[in-house]
Scaffold this active site. Structure first.
Site, mmCIF file in Angstrom:
data_model
loop_
_atom_site.group_PDB
_atom_site.id
_atom_site.type_symbol
_atom_site.label_atom_id
_atom_site.label_comp_id
_atom_site.label_asym_id
_atom_site.label_seq_id
_atom_site.Cartn_x
_atom_site.Cartn_y
_atom_site.Cartn_z
ATOM 1 N N ALA A 304 0.861 -1.177 0.000
ATOM 2 C CA ALA A 304 0.000 0.000 0.000
ATOM 3 C C ALA A 304 0.895 1.223 0.000
ATOM 4 C CB ALA A 304 -0.915 0.018 1.214
ATOM 5 N N GLU A 305 0.687 2.140 -0.934
ATOM 6 C CA GLU A 305 1.593 3.277 -1.041
ATOM 7 C C GLU A 305 1.510 4.219 0.153
ATOM 8 O OE1 GLU A 305 -1.739 4.331 -4.120
ATOM 9 O OE2 GLU A 305 -0.743 2.539 -3.368
ATOM 10 N N ASN A 306 0.469 4.063 0.998
ATOM 11 C CA ASN A 306 0.420 4.874 2.212
ATOM 12 C C ASN A 306 1.267 4.297 3.339
ATOM 13 O OD1 ASN A 306 -1.792 2.916 1.976
ATOM 14 N ND2 ASN A 306 -2.420 3.594 3.995
#
Length: 485
Positions: A304-306
């Site tokens: 997840a890029e977060n």
């Protein structure tokens, strides 16, 4: 040397924040946002205004950043995604608010560059698109007309590839949220609530941190600390800790309902792109659903890029799991981490992406072209929600697969000779999976360029595909394999 302040009001006054300043705010969606500091600034009568606020996302109405907008304290927002805030939308389209959309990874990198003392960076994100070329609306007039647009950004070519030059983002004041801190300002984050908080902290000229728990210096093990107190100027106890969950998603005893029809065909075919050992990033919607159909014997890790490597399923209350605001995916949905998962800040997340450490990206699209262009973030005349992390993902060295319906709701083709909508990436798509077929895209012009039909859905003819596709294409040699229904 204690950095603890009495309260948020005291910290804000000691920061020297004044009208016209730039404020960087940590958080992603509602995860890891500095609620106490934002609420205090929002309610500060006759306090600073005309602020520029930099944040990965713009939050929701009536909470966090939403309160700051409603208080009329913000002139411009620098963000990657603004799509969940109706009041924000109204303010933007009536000219009350300027909005500068920037790729998510670029915001994080610009903040990190400022903290590293670097004046600028080069990134492939947005090269060859309207983002680099200029013309994205920045401000609307009261009548709804475009009053101000973005200027072209400088570009440079390295080893035959175009890069966009981005100036470091050096906020006057940064607001960050930590899970735990000690009195010297050393910070510990939890799960995906780290996101851009460390990046905002290293960048700020003055940094205000709030923590859920504050302990005495020495109670934190040095190896436990994620961010040194050298970056923190003032620390407060977080008094507002609602930690609202934006999208609570839960599973029932591990069960996943079967997805059928045209959408199910796309999802199940997309899952065949997974190969054992891959690190994969999946976009919101159809791509995320593909993780429910990983082939037997194939083990992948989802990023997840977060800020999480090792996304697991939605929490399952039947086995004691519940939604946790500190563990969300890029769609702001509650998730669980798998065994062996790792969390990290936004700049590190996008370093993984930009540096080629993610093997496969699957995302949706509004349009694709025969040359591998992708449009997915902007329909002129409608809400400009933002590109999120998509520009960073598609410009990376990973294999890029687009999973989308073959035609729009009105029946018009979405696969074109040239995209009509503003591009997310130019020459970036390797494969297109639709409900009708699968195309390979020769984006690097290794075999003469263009699309090649490599699979076809049951009951669909080549003529059907030609009628629904607004560009020419080649056909794989021999009998065309069928997609599974």
């Amino acid at each position: 040397m204690s950095k603890v302040c009495e309260d948020a009001k005291t910290a804000l006054k000691q920061s020297g924040l004044k009208s016209g300043d730039t404020v960087a705010v940590g958080g992603f969606g509602l995860g890891g946002i500095p609620e106490t500091l934002l609420n205090s600034l929002s309610s500060w009568e006759n306090g600073p205004k005309e602020l520029t606020v930099a944040s990965l996302t713009a939050g929701v109405d009536g909470f966090g950043l939403g309160r700051l907008f409603e208080a009329g304290k913000v002139k411009r927002v620098i963000s990657s995604y603004v799509g969940e805030n109706k009041n924000f939308e109204r303010m933007f389209f009536t000219g009350e608010l300027e909005v500068e959309l920037v790729p998510q990874g670029t915001i994080a990198a610009r903040l990190r560059a400022a903290g590293n003392g670097m004046p600028a960076i080069f990134t492939p994100a947005g090269a060859g698109t309207m983002y680099a070329n200029g013309g994205i609306p920045l401000k609307y007039g009261p009548d709804g007309s475009v009053a101000l647009v973005t200027e072209p950004r400088p570009t440079q070519t390295f080893d035959g590839k175009e890069y966009v030059m981005e100036y470091a983002l050096r906020p006057d004041v940064s607001f960050v949220k930590a899970h735990k801190a000690d009195t010297r300002g050393n910070l510990v984050f939890r799960g995906t609530s780290a996101n851009a908080n460390p990046d905002c902290a290293v960048a700020g000229k003055v940094v205000l941190a709030e923590a859920e728990t504050i302990v005495e210096a020495g109670e934190l093990d040095p190896d436990e600390i994620h961010l040194s107190g050298v970056y923190v100027d003032h620390l407060i106890q977080a008094e507002d800790n609602e930690k609202r969950i934006e999208r609570l998603r839960e599973s029932i005893a591990g069960q996943v309902g079967d997805i059928t029809g045209a959408r199910g065909r796309i999802v199940k075919r997309a899952a065949k792109e997974f190969k054992d050992g891959m690190y994969v990033n999946l976009g919101i919607g159809i791509p995320t659903m593909a993780s429910n159909y990983i082939p037997p014997g194939v083990h992948i890790e989802l990023q997840a890029e977060n800020g999480l490597m090792g996304l697991g399923p939605y929490p399952d209350p039947s086995i004691g799991q519940h939604g946790d605001a500190d563990f969300i995916n890029a769609g702001k949905e509650t998730i669980t981490p798998i065994k062996g998962a790792s969390s990290f800040c936004s700049s590190e997340s996008f370093s993984m992406i930009r540096g080629g450490h993610i093997d496969l990206t699957i995302l949706g699209g509004l349009e694709c072209s025969a040359s591998g262009d992708l449009a997915s973030f902007f329909i002129p005349g409608k809400l400009l929600k933002g590109m999120g992390g998509a520009m960073d993902l598609v410009s990376s060295p990973s294999t890029v697969v687009v999973a989308m319906d073959h035609t729009a709701k009105d029946g018009s083709p979405k696969i074109l000779e040239t995209c009509n909508l503003p591009l997310t990436g130019k020459g970036v798509v390797d494969r297109i999976i639709t409900d009708m077929c699968v195309f390979d895209c020769d984006k690097n012009n290794m075999k003469g360029g263009g699309l090649t039909l490599i699979e076809i859905a049951p009951g669909v003819s080549v003529d059907d595909i030609r009628a629904a596709t607004a560009c020419s294409f080649k056909i794989v040699d021999g009998e065309i394999p069928l997609m599974e229904d």
